[in-house]
Scaffold this motif. Structure first.
Motif, PDB file in Angstrom:
ATOM      1  N   ILE A 100      12.717  -6.896   2.378  1.00 58.69           N
ATOM      2  CA  ILE A 100      11.847  -7.849   3.369  1.00 58.69           C
ATOM      3  C   ILE A 100      12.008  -8.917   2.526  1.00 58.69           C
ATOM      4  N   SER A 101      11.551  -9.358   1.228  1.00 53.51           N
ATOM      5  CA  SER A 101      10.774  -9.651   0.135  1.00 53.51           C
ATOM      6  C   SER A 101      12.191 -10.971  -0.070  1.00 53.51           C
ATOM      7  N   GLY A 102      13.435  -9.950  -0.090  1.00 50.03           N
ATOM      8  CA  GLY A 102      14.427 -11.009  -0.225  1.00 50.03           C
ATOM      9  C   GLY A 102      14.604 -11.020  -2.062  1.00 50.03           C
ATOM     10  N   GLY A 103      14.051 -10.082  -3.095  1.00 43.45           N
ATOM     11  CA  GLY A 103      14.290 -10.562  -4.508  1.00 43.45           C
ATOM     12  C   GLY A 103      14.596  -9.057  -4.996  1.00 43.45           C
ATOM     13  N   SER A 104      14.365  -8.948  -5.686  1.00 40.61           N
ATOM     14  CA  SER A 104      15.216  -7.495  -6.345  1.00 40.61           C
ATOM     15  C   SER A 104      14.248  -6.391  -6.700  1.00 40.61           C
ATOM     16  N   ASP A 105      14.682  -5.303  -6.621  1.00 41.90           N
ATOM     17  CA  ASP A 105      13.335  -4.223  -6.904  1.00 41.90           C
ATOM     18  C   ASP A 105      14.189  -3.531  -8.656  1.00 41.90           C
ATOM     19  N   PRO A 106      13.607  -3.535  -9.318  1.00 41.94           N
ATOM     20  CA  PRO A 106      13.891  -3.028 -10.438  1.00 41.94           C
ATOM     21  C   PRO A 106      14.730  -1.693 -10.366  1.00 41.94           C
ATOM     22  N   PHE A 107      13.636  -0.763  -9.276  1.00 38.87           N
ATOM     23  CA  PHE A 107      13.614   0.557  -8.874  1.00 38.87           C
ATOM     24  C   PHE A 107      14.926   0.687  -8.436  1.00 38.87           C
ATOM     25  N   VAL A 108      15.396   0.218  -7.095  1.00 34.79           N
ATOM     26  CA  VAL A 108      16.910  -0.202  -6.565  1.00 34.79           C
ATOM     27  C   VAL A 108      17.559  -0.399  -7.863  1.00 34.79           C
ATOM     28  N   SER A 109      17.485  -1.539  -8.611  1.00 36.90           N
ATOM     29  CA  SER A 109      18.544  -1.714  -9.894  1.00 36.90           C
ATOM     30  C   SER A 109      19.104  -0.696 -10.183  1.00 36.90           C
ATOM     31  N   LEU A 110      17.926   0.216 -10.664  1.00 34.44           N
ATOM     32  CA  LEU A 110      17.683   1.372 -11.784  1.00 34.44           C
ATOM     33  C   LEU A 110      19.075   2.195 -11.050  1.00 34.44           C
ATOM     34  N   LEU A 111      18.363   2.858 -10.142  1.00 37.97           N
ATOM     35  CA  LEU A 111      19.187   3.802  -8.994  1.00 37.97           C
ATOM     36  C   LEU A 111      20.281   3.973  -8.176  1.00 37.97           C
ATOM     37  N   ALA A 113       0.428  -1.156  -0.037  1.00 36.54           N
ATOM     38  CA  ALA A 113      -0.070  -0.481  -0.719  1.00 36.54           C
ATOM     39  C   ALA A 113       0.606   0.802  -0.371  1.00 36.54           C
ATOM     40  N   ALA A 114       2.164   1.281   0.491  1.00 33.52           N
ATOM     41  CA  ALA A 114       3.147   2.722   1.090  1.00 33.52           C
ATOM     42  C   ALA A 114       3.385   2.573  -0.478  1.00 33.52           C
ATOM     43  N   LEU A 115       4.189   1.636  -1.273  1.00 34.90           N
ATOM     44  CA  LEU A 115       4.715   1.034  -2.928  1.00 34.90           C
ATOM     45  C   LEU A 115       3.346   2.265  -3.943  1.00 34.90           C
ATOM     46  N   ASP A 116       2.433   1.639  -3.842  1.00 36.06           N
ATOM     47  CA  ASP A 116       1.287   2.236  -4.415  1.00 36.06           C
ATOM     48  C   ASP A 116       0.772   3.109  -4.243  1.00 36.06           C
ATOM     49  N   ARG A 117       1.490   3.878  -2.955  1.00 36.88           N
ATOM     50  CA  ARG A 117       0.692   5.459  -2.738  1.00 36.88           C
ATOM     51  C   ARG A 117       2.528   6.220  -3.058  1.00 36.88           C
ATOM     52  N   TYR A 118       3.231   5.853  -2.869  1.00 40.99           N
ATOM     53  CA  TYR A 118       4.375   6.776  -2.959  1.00 40.99           C
ATOM     54  C   TYR A 118       5.224   6.085  -3.470  1.00 40.99           C
ATOM     55  N   ALA A 119       5.152   5.625  -4.885  1.00 43.63           N
ATOM     56  CA  ALA A 119       6.488   4.983  -6.063  1.00 43.63           C
ATOM     57  C   ALA A 119       7.486   5.967  -5.860  1.00 43.63           C
ATOM     58  N   TRP A 120       7.541   6.583  -5.942  1.00 40.75           N
ATOM     59  CA  TRP A 120       8.601   7.437  -6.246  1.00 40.75           C
ATOM     60  C   TRP A 120       9.936   7.473  -4.932  1.00 40.75           C
ATOM     61  N   PHE A 121       9.735   6.951  -3.471  1.00 45.85           N
ATOM     62  CA  PHE A 121      10.340   6.959  -2.493  1.00 45.85           C
ATOM     63  C   PHE A 121      11.592   5.688  -2.448  1.00 45.85           C
ATOM     64  N   PHE A 122      12.840   6.026  -2.590  1.00 42.96           N
ATOM     65  CA  PHE A 122      13.662   5.480  -3.044  1.00 42.96           C
ATOM     66  C   PHE A 122      13.549   4.376  -1.660  1.00 42.96           C
ATOM     67  N   PRO A 123      13.649   4.689  -0.071  1.00 47.34           N
ATOM     68  CA  PRO A 123      13.949   3.620   0.884  1.00 47.34           C
ATOM     69  C   PRO A 123      12.842   2.642   0.687  1.00 47.34           C
ATOM     70  N   LEU A 124      12.025   3.350   0.261  1.00 52.91           N
ATOM     71  CA  LEU A 124       9.444   2.329   0.344  1.00 52.91           C
ATOM     72  C   LEU A 124      10.697   1.133  -1.226  1.00 52.91           C
ATOM     73  N   HIS A 125      11.112   1.705  -1.757  1.00 51.13           N
ATOM     74  CA  HIS A 125      12.080  -0.279  -2.574  1.00 51.13           C
ATOM     75  C   HIS A 125      13.086  -0.897  -1.825  1.00 51.13           C
ATOM     76  N   VAL A 126      13.981   0.332  -1.314  1.00 57.83           N
ATOM     77  CA  VAL A 126      15.134  -0.515  -0.783  1.00 57.83           C
ATOM     78  C   VAL A 126      14.056  -1.992   0.587  1.00 57.83           C
ATOM     79  N   ALA A 127      13.029  -1.263   1.015  1.00 54.95           N
ATOM     80  CA  ALA A 127      13.376  -1.771   2.348  1.00 54.95           C
ATOM     81  C   ALA A 127      12.366  -3.287   1.474  1.00 54.95           C
ATOM     82  N   ALA A 128      11.250  -3.022   0.683  1.00 54.90           N
ATOM     83  CA  ALA A 128      10.798  -4.204   0.069  1.00 54.90           C
ATOM     84  C   ALA A 128      11.663  -5.648  -0.527  1.00 54.90           C
ATOM     85  N   GLU A 129      12.282  -4.506  -1.077  1.00 53.84           N
ATOM     86  CA  GLU A 129      13.707  -5.379  -1.197  1.00 53.84           C
ATOM     87  C   GLU A 129      13.746  -6.492   0.044  1.00 53.84           C
TER      88      GLU A 129
END
Length: 161
Positions: free
Chosen positions: A42-53, A24-40
């Protein structure tokens, strides 16, 4: 949403947010980089947004491993030193140009020099041989370091006469 915020502020102390809260936080704040890092993280997978930046950003505090304080406090000093030396080979080695001579901690006395005593120094003083008496006191000071203050006072008294 509060658990996501708390986790982003201090990931070591706060509990991990649920997957639904994070999504829900990622849907609302998709531009917020620390959320993507936290998701990566917690999930153990890779996030393309984190890889890009990633090439343009420094390491995030969320990506760092947590340090267990108990593991650090239960190490002995030998284990700490061994771990330090294994991480980087920082051993102290002798300089090749260093002299090979042995370091001596005791004075080197000849057979003649071994015949020293306070009585001999007193005899020299009675004969007026102050320099010889001072030399005897200095040798006695080297042979008896626990009495070096006493001999220093005798040397000073003898030199003032």
């Amino acid at each position: 949403m509060d658990s996501v915020r708390d986790y982003l502020v201090s990931p070591c102390e706060a509990s991990q947010p649920s997957a639904e809260e994070l999504a829900a936080a990622l849907d609302r704040y998709a531009w917020f980089f620390p959320l993507h890092v936290a998701a990566e993280r917690i999930s153990g997978g890779s996030d393309p947004f984190v890889s890009l930046l990633a090439p343009w950003r420094g390491e995030s505090s969320l990506q760092r491993r947590t340090v267990e304080a108990d593991a650090l406090t239960h190490l002995t000093s030998e284990e700490v030193i061994d771990r330090f030396l294994k991480e980087e080979d920082l051993r102290i080695v002798a300089d090749d140009t260093a002299p090979d001579a042995e370091v001596r901690t005791t004075p080197d006395l000849d057979d003649e020099d071994e015949l020293v005593s306070e009585e001999l120094a007193a005899i020299y003083l009675s004969q007026g041989l102050r320099d010889e008496a001072v030399a005897i006191y200095r040798k006695l000071s080297l042979l008896n370091p626990e009495k070096s203050i006493y001999f220093a006072e005798l040397i000073e008294k003898t030199e003032k006469q």
